[in-house]
Design an enzyme around this catalytic site. Structure first.
Site, PDB file in Angstrom:
ATOM      1  N   PRO A   8       5.198  -4.267  12.042  1.00 46.47           N
ATOM      2  CA  PRO A   8       5.794  -5.569  11.735  1.00 46.47           C
ATOM      3  C   PRO A   8       5.331  -6.203  10.430  1.00 46.47           C
ATOM      4  CG  PRO A   8       4.053  -5.840  13.351  1.00 46.47           C
ATOM      5  CD  PRO A   8       4.163  -4.359  13.080  1.00 46.47           C
ATOM      6  N   CYS A  41       0.823  -1.217   0.000  1.00 44.88           N
ATOM      7  CA  CYS A  41       0.000   0.000   0.000  1.00 44.88           C
ATOM      8  C   CYS A  41       0.854   1.262   0.000  1.00 44.88           C
ATOM      9  CB  CYS A  41      -0.910   0.020   1.220  1.00 44.88           C
ATOM     10  SG  CYS A  41      -2.135  -1.291   1.262  1.00 44.88           S
ATOM     11  N   ASN A  42       1.980   1.193   0.672  1.00 45.76           N
ATOM     12  CA  ASN A  42       2.770   2.402   0.900  1.00 45.76           C
ATOM     13  C   ASN A  42       4.042   2.508   0.078  1.00 45.76           C
ATOM     14  OD1 ASN A  42       1.046   3.559   2.830  1.00 45.76           O
ATOM     15  ND2 ASN A  42       1.823   2.165   4.383  1.00 45.76           N
ATOM     16  N   GLU A  49      -3.839 -10.485   5.659  1.00 45.73           N
ATOM     17  CA  GLU A  49      -3.159 -10.254   6.933  1.00 45.73           C
ATOM     18  C   GLU A  49      -3.587  -8.941   7.589  1.00 45.73           C
ATOM     19  OE1 GLU A  49       1.416 -10.014   8.698  1.00 45.73           O
ATOM     20  OE2 GLU A  49       1.065 -10.230   6.547  1.00 45.73           O
ATOM     21  N   THR A  50      -3.723  -7.885   6.777  1.00 37.85           N
ATOM     22  CA  THR A  50      -4.094  -6.586   7.344  1.00 37.85           C
ATOM     23  C   THR A  50      -5.492  -6.622   7.942  1.00 37.85           C
ATOM     24  OG1 THR A  50      -2.673  -5.432   5.757  1.00 37.85           O
ATOM     25  CG2 THR A  50      -4.368  -4.130   6.853  1.00 37.85           C
ATOM     26  N   GLY A  72     -12.138  -7.938   2.517  1.00 35.84           N
ATOM     27  CA  GLY A  72     -10.838  -8.577   2.364  1.00 35.84           C
ATOM     28  C   GLY A  72     -10.660  -9.599   3.468  1.00 35.84           C
ATOM     29  N   ALA A  73      -9.685 -10.477   3.308  1.00 42.02           N
ATOM     30  CA  ALA A  73      -9.445 -11.498   4.339  1.00 42.02           C
ATOM     31  C   ALA A  73      -7.958 -11.780   4.485  1.00 42.02           C
ATOM     32  CB  ALA A  73     -10.199 -12.785   4.000  1.00 42.02           C
TER      33      ALA A  73
END
Length: 435
Positions: free
Chosen positions: A124, A50-51, A206-207, A203-204
């Site tokens: 992390p 994303c970043n 990690e975030t 969504g599913a």
């Protein structure tokens, strides 16, 4: 040999530009193939989050000096390719992109993996994303019958070890600060009691899992999950050990009609929630306040949805204020982490120089052995023809000495010409000479 890091991140580019250069779906595969076909690098690792979007190239044929014409031409070639694959105007991209080489590139990669360059200091999740990027690179090169080059592979393995050391030796990961945590914090600023709210998570990955955990820890009891694949959403619900309503993406409107808070983080290249969908939901909800948090790049939620009444809409960039509040407590740990990164990057280049010298010595010895065997064959042939033994041996020793000393002599002349004082001093010391 040169290692080049090229890319943009949240510090240099807006969300709108970052989403244009995201390597989504088949674009990553095309990138690997084009880099291979254009001989831009022996190996490359593509990190796209994303970043940030960053590429780590390893090209053994390019000299490491940044001012060298071949190095300059190669960097320009890489930049032009980067602009072309994303169909971007070079002038627009040139204002946001950066490049780093060799030691600086190694430090940058390690800093990224340790969370020192993240939007939220010390978060992390980036380490897992770096590992995933490396794994995808490995898979591509293995499919080509090879693997990530030894030097680039070693750099990434060193990076993973450095990140582990930073986590164990500093307090940079002691508090739960992440994009997910910031999203949760934003929701808490707008709504007081999570127990009475309905949450829709889109969504599913990690975030979203981290978002859900933070929400649950703060009292959320009514959570819906919408995802492209039902099984993955189901697995997440089981993992979190809480009853959740699972929706398909085609049923997003149903979830919107019920949700007080919507948090999105998918890898979709297209908008999933339009302004019209939110408008319809608000009519169903009697225009009660609704919070939309879009932490996906490219965006999942139409930015125009924020124009509607009673809608609080935030993107990744809007999380900056919350993030800043959490940075102060990590600054001291970050300084310790930076020292570790400097040390480990230096250690990697010590290994790299040793590796290069080992390879150089190996090739030189092979060359010397070829010379020896060639001259020995000629000497034996001369002896078999009855030539004088002493003459043959003298000629053998003379030619052997001259040919073996030819390359070192050229190297010494080059060192003198280039004012390589340290190299000359090392050679002089090895020969036990005064000067």
């Amino acid at each position: 040999m040169t290692i080049l890091a090229l890319g943009i991140n949240h510090k240099t580019a807006s969300v709108s530009l970052r989403e244009k250069v995201a390597f989504v779906e088949d674009k990553r595969q095309r990138a690997f193939e084009q880099i291979r076909d254009q001989s831009l690098a022996e190996s490359v690792v593509i990190l796209s989050t994303c970043n940030r979007t960053e590429l780590y190239f390893h090209q053994p044929k390019i000299p490491p000096q940044e001012e060298h014409p071949d190095n300059i031409a190669w960097r320009e070639q890489c930049f032009n390719w980067f602009a072309e694959i994303h169909q971007l105007d070079k002038e627009e991209l040139s204002e946001a992109y950066y490049f780093k080489q060799n030691l600086e590139a190694a430090r940058h990669l390690m800093s990224v993996a340790c969370g020192l360059d993240s939007l939220i200091l010390g978060e992390p999740q980036i380490l897992g994303q770096v590992k995933q990027a490396y794994q995808e690179s490995e898979e591509f090169y293995h499919s080509q019958g090879s693997g990530v080059s030894t030097n680039l592979s070693r750099l990434f393995q060193k990076t993973f070890a450095t990140a582990k050391r930073v986590r164990s030796e500093t307090e940079i990961g002691s508090s739960a600060v992440s994009v997910a945590y910031a999203a949760c914090g934003l929701a808490r600023q707008i709504f007081d009691d999570f127990t009475k709210l309905r949450f829709l998570l889109v969504g599913a990955g990690e975030t979203i899992e981290l978002v859900a955990r933070h929400l649950i820890n703060h009292g959320a009891k009514n959570i819906m999950i919408a995802n492209r694949t039902h099984i993955r959403a189901e697995m997440l619900a089981v993992k979190l050990d809480i009853p959740m309503q699972i929706l398909s993406l085609s049923a997003l409107q149903i979830g919107l009609n019920q949700a007080d808070v919507v948090i999105c983080s998918t890898g979709s290249p297209d908008i999933l929630i339009t302004k019209e969908m939110v408008e319809q939901a608000q009519k169903q909800r009697r225009f009660d306040p609704m919070l939309l948090i879009d932490i996906a790049v490219p965006r999942d939620i139409d930015e125009k949805a924020g124009e509607l009444d009673s809608i609080y809409a935030y993107s990744v960039d809007d999380l900056q204020n919350i993030i800043q509040q959490n940075i102060a407590q990590r600054q001291q740990a970050a300084e310790q982490a930076k020292e570790i990164v400097i040390e480990e990057a230096k250690d990697f280049f010590v290994w790299l120089k040793q590796q290069q010298s080992t390879n150089l010595i190996k090739h030189y010895r092979q060359n010397a052995e070829e010379i020896r065997l060639d001259l020995l064959e000629k000497a034996l042939s001369a002896l078999q023809q009855g030539q004088d033994c002493e003459k043959v041996l003298n000629e053998l020793s003379y030619k052997l000495t001259n040919q073996l000393l030819h390359i070192p002599t050229q190297a010494l002349q080059a060192m003198a010409k280039n004012s390589n004082v340290k190299g000359l001093q090392s050679f002089s010391k090895a020969l036990k000479l005064e000067e």
